[in-house]
Design an enzyme around this catalytic site. Sequence first.
Site: not given
Length: 325
Positions: A25, A75, A131, A158, A218, A226
């Site tokens: 963009a 970084r 984040d 699950r 159950r 974290e």
Amino acid sequence: MAKIKTIGILTSGGDAPGMNAAIRAVTRAGIYNGFQIKAVYRGYDGLINDEIVDFTTENVSGIISEGGTVLKTARSTDFATVEGRAKAYENIVKEDINALVVIGGNGSLTGAMKFAEEYDICCIGLPGTIDNDLYGTDSTIGYDTTVNTIVECVDRIRDTAQSHERIFFVEVMGRDAGFLAQNSAIAAGAEAAIIPEDSTDVDQLAQFMERGIRKSKRSSIVIVSESPKCGAIYYANRVKKEFPQYDVKISILGHLQRGGRPSARDRILACRTGVGAVEAIMQGQRNVMVGIRNGEIVYVPLSEAIRSDKPLDRKLIKVLDELSI
């Protein structure tokens, strides 16, 4: 102030789905409006090492759907030093770059702010972080995709949790902000979310065990932000010790969350803020982050975007509490 003719663009810090859409963009909107575009590889390290190339529309063709960043990222510890920033500025002058668009999170935009304070360079930030912790924008590039990735993973976990009647502690990213954990917990139908914003004197685990474990349930899923001290392993070990009757397992999603094709929402956000960055430069704005608030493009001073705590809507905690009975 010299007229801006050339825009540099880089990605910095952790990668986020949608960064490529933002690169595309900025490149295309810049060229459309008469600017020359120069791409910087490997973030701020690339500025220091002069890894700078001309970019055309062809360079960004087909990248809107790709995860990660074609410009690579890093970084940079060197950019955190005065000497490193001085070297970066030398290369910016050498390449005749008049404005710099930085796509990244808190640390990356902090670097842009320092750079702009020390040198006469227009810096525009785009909120690229999974984040969602940058103040002044409703969402950050990569956040929506990451929530969807987490929910898909939890849906699969699950199945196993129910089959074996287990409690699963699923750790997600967001060390200092619980947006990922809280919203993915709601979307995945988890029984609880343990997040930094709710870490008061109340024992979150005890609260969950009192409320979340029912004879009719159950299995249970707990999403945990974290933390070096109180992550999923910490809470799972506590349950094993304090409630040995339960079968407990841990799943740490880790960098799985960062990858994958960006969602439509993240692509649109990246495109809108990327065009907004070029518009900010044309308007003479300097040292702002481009965000979206209530559906509209907004320009937030870098100092405000990185120094203000972004509040998590406390109503989301109540929603999960009520739906997890």
